[in-house]
Design an enzyme around this catalytic site. Structure first.
Site: not given
Ligand SMILES: *Cc1c(COP(=O)(O)O)cnc(C)c1O
Length: 458
Positions: A126, A216, A218
């Protein structure tokens, strides 16, 4: 040969006391909180599975690194410790520290994304999507179709559909695609991993159109673990070898260090292109801080460096992901409907199946979250209609395909006895489910309503 049971590859040196409240106390607390778990004080939660972000337990070596942190403004020793560790692990040359993952997105996208651009990816997280849309660009979800079906047991549900990706780039025109974002593991898709084969194929498409591939990252270490145990040809490779190979196919990464670097705050950008690094550096100085600390203290960078090394060790990842799977298996054994396959960092309860008599318009996953808190003091988070919010134009509720309660497990924090507490709580809710009613919203903010909404039982 008989398989040995697994146990955590660490023992506990420091403990933090938590308190169990009574059911009566919890009913009062949740009423006072407007039936929103975000409004509950953490000390009134027994097992907090709201998120695995920044909630991990640091090791003795990380705490030692905290004491050795170098707080120099420029050229801090701790920055170089972090930078060298990132260079070594990922192969990316240039490193910019940021205060967390979304800050890395903000800095990188400021340099990369222009109005009207198209940014393909696999269920963008998000904040990632937010930072794309904030720049009046568009995030296009190219995840494989299997990801949307909770019944399908696919080993790499985070994969990108290559045809969708190529079609998206063709239609937009490569010059309007500033990058492709590959999220490893795919958080919004339920912590589902991406295969090396898929990374390689996405990389080939990116090269063909001369579009940078940005990870991305993470949960990159958890992704590498799934490649090791699920993908042919990787069983004998170390996690660090797999990590190096994954990143070798891309041009850069953004990182929320609150996940797989096992620190409580921090993030970074790592990239190969010097021109892009220079462009990002200006934004980093404006938004985050000088190039050798960017929003972090020296001690935070030092602990981050150690955390990256620790999270890329097989034994750690095995105990972590096995604990998540333990909770999933135990819930399944008790007949609680859960999403499959289990994700790397969380288990998702299927609220439509759990509470079939409560329509989506009455927020069944929110009901499930409230009841689990009342029964056992366990806090999860709704990933359903409350989170999906209203359509910005019609202001009607948007109904997502899946109505879920996410139970995210912090790293190295809870024991399997705590997981049993969660199972017990879910069983109690199950026993009482026919008596449960839906909810209506009595207050909501115009956007991101889930954090502050208030509810009333029908
Ligand atoms: C958490 C997360 C982010 C944002 O990171 P923060 O540190 O929370 O700002 C971005 N992408 C993914 C996949 C994440 O899980």
């Amino acid at each position: 040969m008989e398989k040995m049971p697994y146990a955590e590859p660490f023992k506990i040196k420091t403990i933090e006391n938590i308190k169990q409240t009574t059911k009566e106390e919890r009913i009062k607390k949740i009423e006072e909180a407007g039936l929103n778990l975000f409004n509950i004080a953490a000390e009134d939660v027994y097992v907090d599975l709201l998120t695995d972000s920044g909630t991990g337990a640091m090791s003795d070596n990380q705490w030692a690194a905290i004491m050795q942190g170098d707080e120099s403004y420029a050229g801090s020793k701790s920055f170089f410790l972090m930078k060298n560790t990132i260079n070594e692990l990922t192969g990316f040359k240039f490193v910019l520290p940021t205060h967390q993952g979304r800050a890395a997105e903000n800095v990188l996208f400021s340099a990369l994304i222009k109005e009207g651009n198209i940014v393909p990816g696999n269920s963008h997280f998000d904040t990632t999507k937010g930072h794309i849309e904030f720049r009046k660009a568009f995030a296009v979800d190219c995840t494989i179709d299997e990801a949307g079906d909770p019944e399908i047991d696919h080993p790499f549900k985070g994969n990108i559909n290559l045809e969708k990706l190529e079609k998206t780039i063709e239609e937009a025109g490569a010059e309007n695609v500033p990058c492709v974002i590959h999220t490893i593991t795919c958080n919004s898709g339920g912590g589902q991993p991406v295969s090396m084969e898929n990374i390689k194929a996405v990389s080939a498409i990116c090269k063909k159109y001369n579009v940078p591939l940005i990870f991305d990252s993470a949960r990159f270490a958890e992704n590498a673990y799934f490649i090791k145990i699920r993908e042919e040809g990787y069983a004998d490779k170390t996690i660090k070898e797999i990590v190096k190979e994954m990143f070798s196919y891309g041009d850069g990464m953004t990182m929320s260090a609150k996940k797989d670097a096992i620190v409580n705050i921090g993030g970074f950008i790592a990239i190969n292109d010097e021109k892009l690094y220079e462009a990002c550096s200006t934004f980093n100085i404006m938004f985050e801080g000088y190039l050798t600390y960017g929003g972090m203290s020296g001690r935070d960078m030092a602990a981050l460096a150690i955390g990256l090394k620790e999270s890329t060790v097989y034994e750690y990842l095995h105990s972590r992901i096995e604990q998540v799977a333990y909770l999933g298996r135990r819930l399944e054994e008790e007949g609680i409907p859960v999403l499959k396959p289990f994700g790397g960092h969380a288990i998702f309860l299927d609220a439509k199946k759990f509470l079939p008599h409560i329509p989506q318009s009455q927020y069944p996953a929110q009901v499930l979250g409230i009841e689990l808190y009342k029964e056992a003091g366990v806090r999860g988070v709704e990933i359903g209609t409350v989170l999906a919010d209203r359509d910005p134009i019609t202001r009607e509720n948007r109904y997502p395909k899946l109505e879920l309660l996410r139970l995210a497990i912090p790293r190295r924090v809870y024991t399997n006895n705590h997981m049993e507490m969660v199972v017990w709580g879910c069983k109690k809710v199950m026993e009482n489910r026919d008596n449960l009613r839906g909810l209506e919203i009595t207050y909501e903010a115009p956007i991101m309503r889930h954090f502050t909404a208030k509810f009333k039982s029908l």
